[in-house]
Design a protein around this motif. Sequence first.
Motif, PDB file in Angstrom:
ATOM      1  N   THR A  61       0.829  -1.192   0.000  1.00 45.84           N
ATOM      2  CA  THR A  61       0.000   0.000   0.000  1.00 45.84           C
ATOM      3  C   THR A  61       0.873   1.254   0.000  1.00 45.84           C
ATOM      4  N   PHE A  62       0.222   2.409  -0.140  1.00 46.33           N
ATOM      5  CA  PHE A  62       0.976   3.658  -0.117  1.00 46.33           C
ATOM      6  C   PHE A  62       1.671   3.837   1.231  1.00 46.33           C
ATOM      7  N   ALA A  63       0.971   3.501   2.304  1.00 47.16           N
ATOM      8  CA  ALA A  63       1.584   3.604   3.631  1.00 47.16           C
ATOM      9  C   ALA A  63       2.799   2.688   3.742  1.00 47.16           C
ATOM     10  N   ASP A  64       2.716   1.497   3.141  1.00 48.10           N
ATOM     11  CA  ASP A  64       3.866   0.590   3.141  1.00 48.10           C
ATOM     12  C   ASP A  64       5.057   1.229   2.426  1.00 48.10           C
ATOM     13  N   LEU A  65       4.768   1.898   1.306  1.00 49.97           N
ATOM     14  CA  LEU A  65       5.844   2.508   0.517  1.00 49.97           C
ATOM     15  C   LEU A  65       6.511   3.649   1.271  1.00 49.97           C
ATOM     16  N   THR A  66       5.731   4.396   2.036  1.00 51.71           N
ATOM     17  CA  THR A  66       6.309   5.523   2.766  1.00 51.71           C
ATOM     18  C   THR A  66       6.997   5.095   4.048  1.00 51.71           C
ATOM     19  N   GLY A  67       6.541   3.989   4.625  1.00 48.77           N
ATOM     20  CA  GLY A  67       7.077   3.561   5.910  1.00 48.77           C
ATOM     21  C   GLY A  67       6.590   4.419   7.065  1.00 48.77           C
ATOM     22  N   THR A  68       5.537   5.192   6.827  1.00 44.10           N
ATOM     23  CA  THR A  68       4.991   6.063   7.868  1.00 44.10           C
ATOM     24  C   THR A  68       3.476   5.905   7.905  1.00 44.10           C
ATOM     25  N   GLU A  69       2.874   6.331   9.002  1.00 45.92           N
ATOM     26  CA  GLU A  69       1.422   6.269   9.113  1.00 45.92           C
ATOM     27  C   GLU A  69       0.804   7.588   8.687  1.00 45.92           C
ATOM     28  N   TRP A  70      -0.474   7.533   8.332  1.00 51.02           N
ATOM     29  CA  TRP A  70      -1.194   8.750   7.967  1.00 51.02           C
ATOM     30  C   TRP A  70      -1.564   9.525   9.225  1.00 51.02           C
ATOM     31  N   LEU A  71      -1.277  10.835   9.203  1.00 50.08           N
ATOM     32  CA  LEU A  71      -1.654  11.738  10.286  1.00 50.08           C
ATOM     33  C   LEU A  71      -2.664  12.726   9.728  1.00 50.08           C
ATOM     34  N   ARG A  72      -3.917  12.597  10.155  1.00 50.10           N
ATOM     35  CA  ARG A  72      -4.932  13.517   9.635  1.00 50.10           C
ATOM     36  C   ARG A  72      -4.725  14.914  10.208  1.00 50.10           C
ATOM     37  N   PRO A  73      -4.692  15.946   9.351  1.00 50.65           N
ATOM     38  CA  PRO A  73      -4.501  17.312   9.856  1.00 50.65           C
ATOM     39  C   PRO A  73      -5.604  17.710  10.827  1.00 50.65           C
ATOM     40  N   ALA A  74      -5.247  18.554  11.782  1.00 52.24           N
ATOM     41  CA  ALA A  74      -6.186  18.931  12.827  1.00 52.24           C
ATOM     42  C   ALA A  74      -7.222  19.942  12.353  1.00 52.24           C
ATOM     43  N   ASP A  75      -6.887  20.762  11.345  1.00 48.01           N
ATOM     44  CA  ASP A  75      -7.775  21.848  10.928  1.00 48.01           C
ATOM     45  C   ASP A  75      -8.023  21.770   9.424  1.00 48.01           C
ATOM     46  N   VAL A  76      -8.872  20.844   9.024  1.00 45.15           N
ATOM     47  CA  VAL A  76      -9.203  20.661   7.608  1.00 45.15           C
ATOM     48  C   VAL A  76     -10.445  21.473   7.272  1.00 45.15           C
ATOM     49  N   ARG A  77     -10.382  22.199   6.156  1.00 47.06           N
ATOM     50  CA  ARG A  77     -11.497  23.043   5.743  1.00 47.06           C
ATOM     51  C   ARG A  77     -11.759  22.863   4.250  1.00 47.06           C
ATOM     52  N   PRO A  78     -13.013  22.878   3.829  1.00 50.31           N
ATOM     53  CA  PRO A  78     -13.278  22.888   2.387  1.00 50.31           C
ATOM     54  C   PRO A  78     -12.797  24.207   1.794  1.00 50.31           C
ATOM     55  N   PHE A  79     -12.271  24.153   0.573  1.00 51.49           N
ATOM     56  CA  PHE A  79     -11.871  25.388  -0.080  1.00 51.49           C
ATOM     57  C   PHE A  79     -13.077  26.319  -0.130  1.00 51.49           C
ATOM     58  N   PRO A  80     -12.913  27.605   0.206  1.00 50.09           N
ATOM     59  CA  PRO A  80     -14.067  28.509   0.297  1.00 50.09           C
ATOM     60  C   PRO A  80     -14.903  28.533  -0.975  1.00 50.09           C
ATOM     61  N   GLN A  81     -16.217  28.417  -0.815  1.00 51.32           N
ATOM     62  CA  GLN A  81     -17.107  28.426  -1.970  1.00 51.32           C
ATOM     63  C   GLN A  81     -16.975  29.713  -2.766  1.00 51.32           C
ATOM     64  N   ALA A  82     -16.695  30.815  -2.078  1.00 47.45           N
ATOM     65  CA  ALA A  82     -16.521  32.099  -2.775  1.00 47.45           C
ATOM     66  C   ALA A  82     -15.371  32.057  -3.764  1.00 47.45           C
ATOM     67  N   GLY A  83     -14.414  31.147  -3.526  1.00 45.58           N
ATOM     68  CA  GLY A  83     -13.246  31.053  -4.393  1.00 45.58           C
ATOM     69  C   GLY A  83     -13.520  30.431  -5.741  1.00 45.58           C
ATOM     70  N   PHE A  84     -14.738  29.927  -5.948  1.00 45.43           N
ATOM     71  CA  PHE A  84     -15.093  29.385  -7.260  1.00 45.43           C
ATOM     72  C   PHE A  84     -15.709  30.448  -8.170  1.00 45.43           C
ATOM     73  N   GLY A  85     -15.879  31.660  -7.615  1.00 42.92           N
ATOM     74  CA  GLY A  85     -16.407  32.751  -8.430  1.00 42.92           C
ATOM     75  C   GLY A  85     -15.499  33.958  -8.471  1.00 42.92           C
ATOM     76  N   ALA A  86     -14.579  34.037  -7.522  1.00 49.23           N
ATOM     77  CA  ALA A  86     -13.641  35.152  -7.447  1.00 49.23           C
ATOM     78  C   ALA A  86     -12.413  34.694  -6.669  1.00 49.23           C
ATOM     79  N   ALA A  87     -11.321  35.409  -6.835  1.00 45.51           N
ATOM     80  CA  ALA A  87     -10.087  35.042  -6.144  1.00 45.51           C
ATOM     81  C   ALA A  87     -10.222  35.302  -4.648  1.00 45.51           C
ATOM     82  N   VAL A  88      -9.724  34.370  -3.859  1.00 40.69           N
ATOM     83  CA  VAL A  88      -9.716  34.518  -2.398  1.00 40.69           C
ATOM     84  C   VAL A  88      -8.290  34.326  -1.890  1.00 40.69           C
ATOM     85  N   GLU A  89      -7.943  35.069  -0.853  1.00 42.59           N
ATOM     86  CA  GLU A  89      -6.620  34.966  -0.248  1.00 42.59           C
ATOM     87  C   GLU A  89      -6.636  33.909   0.853  1.00 42.59           C
ATOM     88  N   LEU A  90      -5.815  32.883   0.692  1.00 43.66           N
ATOM     89  CA  LEU A  90      -5.640  31.901   1.755  1.00 43.66           C
ATOM     90  C   LEU A  90      -4.526  32.328   2.693  1.00 43.66           C
TER      91      LEU A  90
END
Length: 275
Positions: free
Chosen positions: A120-149
């Motif tokens: 598996t991919f994890a086998d290839l990396t030799g590391t475990e997956w660490l889910r980020p603590a602060d995951v957010r969907p890309f802002p919906q406004a960014g699909f109609g105009a530029a947004v600053e991240l």
Amino acid sequence: MLIERTLAAVFGSNCYVLAAEPGGSALVVDPGAGAARGAMALLRSYNLTLGAILLTHGHADHVWDTQRLIDTAVTEGRVTTGLAGAPEDPTRVPVYIPQPDLYRLDDPDGTTGISVDGRTFADLTGTEWLRPADVRPFPQAGFGAAVELVSGVALQAVPAPGHSEGSTVFFFNARLGDNQLLFEAEVLDDPASIPEEDYLVALSGDVIFKGSVGRTDLPGGDQYQMWATLRLLASAVDPATVLLPGHGAATTMAHEHHANPYLAEAKVRGGETGA
């Protein structure tokens, strides 16, 4: 504007570091397995802090080192604080991903479906997956105009499904001089005199590469959607646009019009459906 690239050790995916200027806040794009070390080196070289991370889609080879990069930046005190949009908790850096691929961050190894000789991919990396603590969907406004991240880096998103459900191309304007990626994309060829100019740049993820496109045989992929996506990009994107893909060399839309057989096929078949 700063645009730099480092490579992930596993599958050689591209990881980009964007910032308005040295000493500012950086947006890191697609830190794949093994990319955290190179990304941190770029942050140190330009005295940047990590302001946010953007994932073009949720496949394991583009997201694996996300939390490791955050952890290292926090340890070194290289996290953006005290600015508009910066996280209140300096240990939680915002990670943006298109909404349809958000579920993949629960288990990117399983949802990507990549294996090599039974590993598996994890086998290839030799590391475990660490889910980020602060995951957010890309802002919906960014699909109609530029947004600053992060400060000074504004992106506008265009949905580009086919490689994955949430695959997205992100466009931004950049004033650049003798950036090595411009030479690689064959935009510049005279190093004797290189004035700064304005460029439209696209982070194309695994949608379109130099001479190729992303595969559609992984879970969530769809060949008909990919043809439609490529046909839309071929018709709507300025040929002068510089493409920064998820794998391989930088290119331009003009080059792909002339040299990408998959784009040529999509121009013909992009209206087909799977019905």
